[in-house]
Design a protein around this motif. Structure first.
Motif, PDB file in Angstrom:
ATOM      1  N   ASP A  26     -74.180  -0.521  -1.206  1.00 22.93           N
ATOM      2  CA  ASP A  26     -75.334  -0.082  -1.821  1.00 22.93           C
ATOM      3  C   ASP A  26     -74.907   1.142  -2.691  1.00 22.93           C
ATOM      4  OD1 ASP A  26     -75.067   1.051   0.914  1.00 22.93           O
ATOM      5  OD2 ASP A  26     -76.427   2.541   0.030  1.00 22.93           O
ATOM      6  N   GLU A  27     -73.876   1.733  -2.062  1.00 26.79           N
ATOM      7  CA  GLU A  27     -73.059   3.054  -2.926  1.00 26.79           C
ATOM      8  C   GLU A  27     -72.263   2.500  -4.026  1.00 26.79           C
ATOM      9  OE1 GLU A  27     -72.265   5.971   1.035  1.00 26.79           O
ATOM     10  OE2 GLU A  27     -70.712   4.302   0.669  1.00 26.79           O
TER      11      GLU A  27
ATOM     12  N   GLN B 231     -74.847   1.514  -6.828  1.00 23.85           N
ATOM     13  CA  GLN B 231     -75.520   2.845  -7.164  1.00 23.85           C
ATOM     14  C   GLN B 231     -74.534   3.446  -8.149  1.00 23.85           C
ATOM     15  OE1 GLN B 231     -76.528   5.878  -4.411  1.00 23.85           O
ATOM     16  NE2 GLN B 231     -77.338   7.109  -6.028  1.00 23.85           N
ATOM     17  N   LEU B 232     -73.177   3.579  -7.978  1.00 23.59           N
ATOM     18  CA  LEU B 232     -72.181   4.060  -9.023  1.00 23.59           C
ATOM     19  C   LEU B 232     -72.122   3.153 -10.131  1.00 23.59           C
ATOM     20  CD1 LEU B 232     -69.607   5.085  -6.423  1.00 23.59           C
ATOM     21  CD2 LEU B 232     -70.933   6.486  -7.667  1.00 23.59           C
TER      22      LEU B 232
ATOM     23  N   GLY C 127     -74.686   1.294 -11.559  1.00 20.14           N
ATOM     24  CA  GLY C 127     -75.936   1.387 -12.033  1.00 20.14           C
ATOM     25  C   GLY C 127     -76.355  -0.001 -12.108  1.00 20.14           C
TER      26      GLY C 127
ATOM     27  N   SER D 121     -78.245  -3.430  -9.537  1.00 22.22           N
ATOM     28  CA  SER D 121     -79.022  -3.425  -8.105  1.00 22.22           C
ATOM     29  C   SER D 121     -78.220  -3.776  -7.058  1.00 22.22           C
ATOM     30  CB  SER D 121     -79.975  -4.217  -8.219  1.00 22.22           C
ATOM     31  OG  SER D 121     -79.560  -5.517  -8.426  1.00 22.22           O
ATOM     32  N   GLN D 122     -78.354  -3.464  -5.774  1.00 20.34           N
ATOM     33  CA  GLN D 122     -77.591  -3.600  -4.761  1.00 20.34           C
ATOM     34  C   GLN D 122     -77.495  -5.203  -4.593  1.00 20.34           C
ATOM     35  OE1 GLN D 122     -78.696  -1.999  -0.930  1.00 20.34           O
ATOM     36  NE2 GLN D 122     -77.320  -3.255   0.096  1.00 20.34           N
TER      37      GLN D 122
END
Length: 300
Positions: free
Chosen positions: A40-41, A44-45, A47, A49-50
């Motif tokens: 998930d990190e 997020q980095l 841009g 979706s997980q």
């Protein structure tokens, strides 16, 4: 070699090597279950979706756009070589709009390349193919890298020396490099690039399978999924005929022969290493018979 598996493993190993602090994330002292960043990190980095990133890492999606791959490469802090490898594994279409061939054509050395080899004179030169097979070498190139092998072996595809196989399985080559570990990492990194570029090459798959079965050191390095491309590398070599020398191995792509590269070996001007290369050329040169030699033979 399954491209989906290779892509997923590459992403996982790169994600595991990044720490939250490396990318400016704070963990607030929390206990983490996984090495490196969580999915998930990373998502997020980048841009994305997980769920999308998870499918990509699990090999469930191979249709990522160039833009998404570029964003993931930036998030993973990939260098230029790793970035290109990511695109290869994901099956990105080349800029000319054509997909890579399914099975690479047999490799051969053109007459123009042989003329170029001859132009190097006594400078040690070898020509390597996409699998790191030795396609050709000059007399001093053979003497420097593999003087214990048949000099004509590159002319026979079934007997061609392979530099990766030599590095891991040949005692002579292991002794040739003072920093053998660095040479081994270079060899594995180059094969990783080849797998990304030619995933459907059966001879490449056979080579990797053989090295995996016969060398624990290769297996360990292969599992790291590191890629490496080099234009110039310096090595301290310990040659059985002329002793130690510090050399530069410079690789240049062969024009109009994709995957082929010429590697020339040089040493600093006026150095003892250059003297050692000169001596190697002298002691391995074909003997020229003189009139005195002929008279000596006739007398006997």
């Amino acid at each position: 070699m399954n491209s989906k598996d290779q892509l997923g493993r590459f992403l996982r190993t790169r994600r595991a090597q990044l720490r939250p602090a490396d990318v400016g994330l704070s963990t607030f002292g929390e206990r983490r279950r996984v090495p490196g960043l969580r999915r998930d990190e990373l998502a997020q980095l980048a841009g994305v979706s997980q769920s999308y990133y998870t499918r990509l890492e699990q090999g469930l999606s191979l249709n990522a756009s160039v833009e998404v791959l570029d964003a993931i490469a930036r998030a993973l802090r990939l260098d230029e070589t790793e970035h290109r490898h990511l695109h290869d594994l994901a099956g990105v279409v080349r800029k000319n709009g054509r997909n890579r061939p399914r099975r690479p054509a047999p490799e051969r050395v053109s007459e123009a390349t042989r003329q170029l080899i001859a132009a190097f004179g006594d400078t040690p030169v070898i020509v390597l193919g996409r699998r790191s097979d030795v396609l050709a070498w000059n007399r001093t190139g053979h003497a420097l890298f593999a003087g214990h092998l048949d000099p004509d072996s590159p002319e026979q595809p079934a007997r061609r020396p392979n530099t990766a196989r030599l590095v891991f399985l040949d005692p002579h080559t292991r002794d040739l490099y003072e920093d053998w570990q660095r040479k081994a990492r270079d060899a594995v990194g180059k094969l990783r690039l080849a797998v990304g570029e030619h995933p459907d090459d059966p001879e490449l798959a056979e080579l990797i399978g053989q090295l995996t079965m016969k060398s624990r050191e290769f297996t360990s390095l292969w599992s790291e999924h590191r890629v490496r491309a080099w234009d110039i590398a310096t090595h301290r070599m310990r040659h059985p005929l002329v002793g130690p020398m510090d050399v530069a191995q410079q690789a240049m792509p062969v024009p109009n022969e994709p995957g082929q590269r010429i590697v020339a070996v040089t040493a600093a001007a006026g150095s003892s290493s250059q003297a050692a290369l000169t001596l190697l050329a002298q002691v391995t040169a074909p003997r020229t018979w003189t009139a005195a030699d002929t008279d000596s033979v006739s007398v006997q």
